[in-house]
Write an enzyme that holds these catalytic residues in place. Structure first.
Site, mmCIF file in Angstrom:
data_model
loop_
_atom_site.group_PDB
_atom_site.id
_atom_site.type_symbol
_atom_site.label_atom_id
_atom_site.label_comp_id
_atom_site.label_asym_id
_atom_site.label_seq_id
_atom_site.Cartn_x
_atom_site.Cartn_y
_atom_site.Cartn_z
ATOM 1 N N HIS B 190 26.502 -31.713 -4.138
ATOM 2 C CA HIS B 190 26.398 -32.272 -2.795
ATOM 3 C C HIS B 190 25.470 -31.519 -1.889
ATOM 4 O O HIS B 190 24.859 -32.099 -0.999
ATOM 5 C CB HIS B 190 27.780 -32.467 -2.203
ATOM 6 N N GLU B 434 29.501 -46.883 -13.168
ATOM 7 C CA GLU B 434 29.317 -45.447 -13.369
ATOM 8 C C GLU B 434 30.315 -44.875 -14.368
ATOM 9 O O GLU B 434 30.397 -43.666 -14.561
ATOM 10 C CB GLU B 434 29.412 -44.701 -12.029
ATOM 11 N N ASP B 458 27.247 -40.097 -12.224
ATOM 12 C CA ASP B 458 28.551 -40.095 -12.868
ATOM 13 C C ASP B 458 28.494 -40.710 -14.258
ATOM 14 O O ASP B 458 29.175 -40.252 -15.166
ATOM 15 C CB ASP B 458 29.592 -40.823 -12.001
ATOM 16 N N CYS B 505 21.275 -46.516 -8.260
ATOM 17 C CA CYS B 505 21.287 -45.662 -7.076
ATOM 18 C C CYS B 505 21.515 -44.187 -7.400
ATOM 19 O O CYS B 505 21.713 -43.382 -6.526
ATOM 20 C CB CYS B 505 22.332 -46.142 -6.073
#
Lengths: 92, 583
Positions: B190, B434, B458, B505
């Site tokens: 992140h 995902e 993921d 994405c």
């Protein structure tokens, strides 16, 4: 020991339980009373004028806490305490 | 002496200047007997006073910069500082046991963290971090070992640290933090994602940064294009970097000019929408407004992070409306929260899990906390009556899950209808693909939703069984693995057969190495962080769709990732060299 001792069962209504912000709210409100105020939950007795101790109660939603106050302003202290719990600490 | 370290560049840029080591590190707690308890108590009182000043300042600054909710935590810290329990125990043990204040404070922190942890209430358990944090501050003030405060940085600097948790990252100011260099972390952590959106040049995974350097750090230079960190750079190094920087900015300017005047399409006229991924409403910048075709992924969980309580329906509504209105008529895909896993918000009643990545996160969390979920859906449906909003659900692994979330969505619509509150009755509904199981049943899922968006981060982690944050196996996290490429193909084909939209994405969408392959698969929508948009758009204009289709087929024939990479690299070098040499 002052014999003016009251007990009240208070329920936790907010969904997150008694976490940091509610603990701070309780302490702020209870500090102005002379009475000794305790919260008893799950067999643990904790000082209601200490954030640290209230946190270590770990009281979740729907927990029933026994509030105990001893001292001449015990009555008004518990009344305010009850209001704070009932308001859900201003949460949902 | 100049020292060079290698890491993974995750957010591009070149910067040099003063460095700040944000490394609270381990402090050794001295334990000794004291002679004068009165003096000792005085000493700790003055340390508490200093801490109070620090925290008051932090409170004010956070209030100013981030609002009341985020500042709330410092309010609690301040109360802990005045806590009777701590003060009484300090006084007692200093006087009775003649112990130094540092060791008493340390014991208190240990004891109460243990107490709080033993309550088994995981939400409140999180608060031990606050208790330890406050006591750590007092101890540091006693020892006069200051901890650098990210909120309190005066001069712009390059931040060097072991790691940064998401909540700390969310408070970073791009004006103050010129670059970030971390020992841990990965491309998809992140910190990396947020750094990219804040446009802070960042390098992660710099091994041994804090083990080996002994030189006094006078300054640092960060080349977050090539992944190089120079500690105490020489004037030659800076000269070299300055030239590189000038060249780069010239090329980027050329890109942007060319792109604005050019529609986003291949040489042979196939339209490819390039969308932006955002975390926070204020990321809707010029790149997003002028170069993107809308928001392909709005990670709404960032509204929930770093707060003591969840945002209300109104708060969420305002944020969604702001983004939708700013970009209208371009589409904005709101993804419902993906909380849990590594993005655990501190106020959720989240039970510590042995394996959070395989645990109660995203829609699983939402289905288990319906009130929470419904509040978000209400805000989204209401906002959808104002802008071009679509709703997307993360981590769908079965048809039942999709039906369950749709059922709740219907409940929310019924409630809003009854209450007479305006909302969009039929916004488009999509899901993230995902999880490998979703790929395998994509044909079934496609019958019951309006669009897919492939979350490659993921998908790769779950397919290859690789924790992307584990440095020891991070090299196994490989987007070029033939299994991943085949899964992309399967997903896209299912979407095409069912005649629904499909976009991608994950980080793969912003990697120029894969652009032609993705276009050739039949994807006509790519979503990425806004910094990557100019380059990918420039690249798309050089692709010929018919060639790309053939190229993709060739890639899908490969048995190994090594083979895939060598073909991809050769292609870039022969066909797209001008555009891609920049990375």
């Amino acid at each position: 020991m002052n014999n003016n001792r009251i007990e009240k069962i208070i329920k936790v209504v907010n969904s997150l339980g008694v976490h940091a912000r509610p603990a701070a709210m309780i302490v702020r409100a209870m500090q102005k009373y002379d009475a000794h105020i305790y919260l008893v939950y799950n067999g643990n007795r904790r000082n209601a004028k200490s954030v640290l101790q209230i946190l270590s109660l770990g009281a979740p939603k729907d927990a029933e806490i026994v509030a105990v106050a001893e001292g001449k302003d015990a009555h008004s202290a518990l009344q305010e305490l009850e209001e704070i719990f009932e308001s859900g600490f201003g949460e949902e | 002496m100049e020292k060079i370290y290698h890491g993974i560049p995750v957010s591009p840029g070149i910067v040099w200047g003063e460095a700040l080591v944000y490394d609270p590190g381990v402090i050794n707690i001295p334990r000794f007997k004291i002679k004068n308890p009165k003096e000792e108590y005085k000493r700790v009182q003055s340390a508490i006073d200093i801490t109070k000043e620090e925290l008051t300042l932090l409170y004010k600054k956070t209030l100013e910069n981030f609002g009341k909710k985020q500042a709330g935590i410092f309010d609690v810290h301040l109360m802990l500082l005045e806590d009777e329990t701590i003060l009484i125990e300090l006084k007692r043990r200093i006087h009775e046991e003649l112990l130094n204040a540092e060791s008493v404070l340390y014991d208190i922190a240990q004891k109460y963290s243990k107490d709080i942890k033993s309550t088994g209430n995981s939400f409140i358990e999180e608060r031990t971090a606050d208790v330890i944090d406050v006591i750590d501050r007092i101890i540091r003030n006693l020892l006069e070992q200051k901890r650098p405060d990210l909120d309190n940085i005066k001069k712009p600097c390059i931040l060097l640290s072991v790691d940064l948790p998401p909540s700390e990252t969310a408070r970073l100011h791009p004006e103050k933090i010129r670059a970030i260099v971390l020992e841990r972390g990965s491309t998809t952590s992140h910190v990396a994602i947020l750094a990219r959106s804040l446009r802070i040049p960042t390098i992660v995974g710099v091994s041994n940064l804090f083990n080996t350097y002994t030189a006094v750090i006078k300054g640092a230079a960060v080349d977050a294009i090539s992944g190089l960190l120079y500690i105490n750079p020489t004037s030659d190094t800076i000269l070299k970097l300055r030239q590189k920087k000038i060249q780069l900015s010239r090329r980027f300017l050329q890109y942007e000019k060319r792109i604005i005047s050019h529609p986003s399409q291949t040489e042979d006229g196939r339209r490819i929408s390039v969308l932006a991924n955002i975390e926070l409403p204020n990321e809707v910048d010029d790149n997003v407004k002028h170069l993107s075709a809308g928001i392909g992924l709005y990670r709404t969980e960032y509204l929930f992070l770093n707060k003591t309580e969840p945002p209300t329906e109104e708060e969420q509504y305002k944020e969604y409306v702001y983004v939708a209105k700013t970009l209208n008529p371009l589409p904005v895909i709101l993804r419902t929260i993906d909380i849990g896993g590594d993005k655990l918000a501190s106020y959720t009643n989240f039970i510590k899990e042995q394996n959070p990545q395989l645990g109660c996160r995203a829609v699983r969390f939402c289905l288990a906390h319906k009130d929470f979920f419904k509040t978000q859906l209400r805000a989204m449906l209401r906002a959808a009556s104002i802008g071009n909003i679509k709703i997307m659900f993360p981590m769908i692994s079965s048809i039942e899950e999709l039906r369950d979330v749709k059922k709740i969505l219907q409940e929310v619509k019924n409630e809003l209808t009854l209450e007479g509150i305006p909302f969009n009755k039929e916004p488009e509904i999509g899901i993230m693909i995902e999880i490998p199981s979703a790929v395998l049943i994509a044909d079934e899922l496609a019958k019951e939703c309006n669009f897919f968006s492939i979350g490659t981060n993921d998908l790769i982690q779950y397919s290859l069984a690789v924790d992307r944050n584990n440095e020891n196996i991070a090299h196994l996290y490989d987007p070029a693995h033939p299994a991943i490429l085949r899964m992309l193909k399967m997903t896209v084909s299912s979407a095409i057969n069912a005649n629904i939209a499909c976009s991608i994405c994950g980080e793969m969408a912003s990697d120029p190495l894969f652009t032609e392959f993705l276009v050739g698969l039949g994807l006509n929508s790519l979503s990425m962080s806004s910094v990557s948009i100019p380059q990918i758009r420039a690249l798309i204009t050089k692709i010929t769709y018919t060639e790309a289709v053939e190229f993709s087929e060739k890639i899908l024939q490969c048995a190994s990732s090594k083979e895939v990479r060598s073909i991809l690299k050769e292609r870039i070098n022969t066909k797209f060299k001008n555009i891609v040499s920049i990375v």
